[in-house]
Design an enzyme around this catalytic site. Structure first.
Site, PDB file in Angstrom:
ATOM      1  N   LYS A 293       0.817  -1.211   0.000  1.00  0.00           N
ATOM      2  CA  LYS A 293       0.000   0.000   0.000  1.00  0.00           C
ATOM      3  C   LYS A 293       0.860   1.274   0.000  1.00  0.00           C
ATOM      4  O   LYS A 293       2.062   1.222   0.266  1.00  0.00           O
ATOM      5  CB  LYS A 293      -0.923  -0.013   1.223  1.00  0.00           C
TER       6      LYS A 293
ATOM      7  N   TYR B  36     -12.596  -3.380  -4.207  1.00  0.00           N
ATOM      8  CA  TYR B  36     -13.211  -3.170  -2.888  1.00  0.00           C
ATOM      9  C   TYR B  36     -14.738  -3.132  -2.972  1.00  0.00           C
ATOM     10  O   TYR B  36     -15.400  -2.485  -2.153  1.00  0.00           O
ATOM     11  CB  TYR B  36     -12.681  -1.879  -2.259  1.00  0.00           C
TER      12      TYR B  36
ATOM     13  N   PHE C   8     -16.653   4.975   4.939  1.00  0.00           N
ATOM     14  CA  PHE C   8     -15.198   5.152   4.878  1.00  0.00           C
ATOM     15  C   PHE C   8     -14.622   4.921   3.480  1.00  0.00           C
ATOM     16  O   PHE C   8     -13.465   5.245   3.224  1.00  0.00           O
ATOM     17  CB  PHE C   8     -14.477   4.232   5.875  1.00  0.00           C
TER      18      PHE C   8
ATOM     19  N   ARG D  18      -1.203 -14.285   5.904  1.00  0.00           N
ATOM     20  CA  ARG D  18      -2.139 -13.571   6.776  1.00  0.00           C
ATOM     21  C   ARG D  18      -1.701 -13.660   8.242  1.00  0.00           C
ATOM     22  O   ARG D  18      -1.848 -12.704   8.999  1.00  0.00           O
ATOM     23  CB  ARG D  18      -3.555 -14.073   6.554  1.00  0.00           C
TER      24      ARG D  18
ATOM     25  N   THR E 265      -6.048  -6.953  10.527  1.00  0.00           N
ATOM     26  CA  THR E 265      -6.173  -5.817   9.614  1.00  0.00           C
ATOM     27  C   THR E 265      -5.936  -4.498  10.344  1.00  0.00           C
ATOM     28  O   THR E 265      -5.275  -3.606   9.821  1.00  0.00           O
ATOM     29  CB  THR E 265      -7.573  -5.817   8.955  1.00  0.00           C
TER      30      THR E 265
ATOM     31  N   ARG F  36       2.074  -5.922  10.289  1.00  0.00           N
ATOM     32  CA  ARG F  36       1.231  -4.769  10.629  1.00  0.00           C
ATOM     33  C   ARG F  36       1.537  -4.249  12.029  1.00  0.00           C
ATOM     34  O   ARG F  36       1.484  -3.043  12.275  1.00  0.00           O
ATOM     35  CB  ARG F  36      -0.240  -5.131  10.479  1.00  0.00           C
TER      36      ARG F  36
ATOM     37  N   ASN G 245      -2.102   0.094   6.859  1.00  0.00           N
ATOM     38  CA  ASN G 245      -1.659  -1.176   7.451  1.00  0.00           C
ATOM     39  C   ASN G 245      -0.707  -1.962   6.544  1.00  0.00           C
ATOM     40  O   ASN G 245      -0.687  -3.182   6.568  1.00  0.00           O
ATOM     41  CB  ASN G 245      -2.872  -2.026   7.838  1.00  0.00           C
TER      42      ASN G 245
ATOM     43  N   HIS H 296      -2.259  -5.187   1.541  1.00  0.00           N
ATOM     44  CA  HIS H 296      -3.477  -5.973   1.361  1.00  0.00           C
ATOM     45  C   HIS H 296      -3.016  -7.373   0.996  1.00  0.00           C
ATOM     46  O   HIS H 296      -2.042  -7.535   0.259  1.00  0.00           O
ATOM     47  CB  HIS H 296      -4.326  -5.421   0.208  1.00  0.00           C
TER      48      HIS H 296
ATOM     49  N   GLU I 204      -8.010 -12.018  -7.710  1.00  0.00           N
ATOM     50  CA  GLU I 204      -7.193 -10.811  -7.586  1.00  0.00           C
ATOM     51  C   GLU I 204      -5.953 -10.870  -8.478  1.00  0.00           C
ATOM     52  O   GLU I 204      -5.581  -9.864  -9.085  1.00  0.00           O
ATOM     53  CB  GLU I 204      -6.815 -10.586  -6.119  1.00  0.00           C
TER      54      GLU I 204
END
Length: 146
Positions: free
Chosen positions: A9, A49, A57, A85, A91, A102, A112, A115, A126
């Site tokens: 990100k 998303y 948000f 993960r 998250t 994170r 964070n 993704h 994805e």
């Protein structure tokens, strides 16, 4: 062998952490099978998303994710989805324990670091969403061990 999809990100790039985080994935034994820098358009973000576009948000998330280029990566390895993960932590970075990506580098639920795909099905969707077929390289298990 499983595959997963990662987005480094904007905050990860701002903090110059892409190499550090990618090294953690490689040290865990995962292979990079696709990697590119790109700008995420509002149209692409709305598809990616789609499950949260109705939340208040979302505009802030779209603004953040399109604020600068990101790095998209496809990884391959044994049980890569669950293991990545686990390496990331929750998250919400404020709830992530130290030692997780994170917990070490994130700030919030949006800022964070990365993704990551949450299932085999979503990983495949994805990867196809962000990479052309010729941009993903399948590695044989012997090639991964080298």
């Amino acid at each position: 062998m499983q595959r997963t999809f990662i987005i480094f990100k904007p905050d990860c790039l701002d903090k110059k952490l892409v190499g550090t985080v990618l090294a953690r994935f490689e040290q865990a034994g995962f292979s990079i099978i696709g990697c590119k820098m790109m700008i995420l358009t509002p149209a692409l973000l709305r598809v990616h998303y789609a499950h949260v576009t109705h939340f208040p948000f979302y505009p802030k998330l779209e603004q953040f994710m399109s604020s600068r280029p990101v790095v998209a990566v496809a990884l391959q390895g044994e049980n890569v989805i669950a293991r990545v993960r686990e390496m990331l932590g929750p998250t919400d970075s404020s709830k992530a324990p130290k030692g997780t990506i994170r917990g070490d580098f994130g700030e919030s639920g949006m800022i964070n670091v990365v993704h990551a795909s949450d299932s085999v099905e979503n990983a495949e969707i994805e990867i196809k969403r962000f990479f052309k077929p010729e941009e993903v390289f399948e590695l044989e298990p012997a090639a991964q061990a080298r």
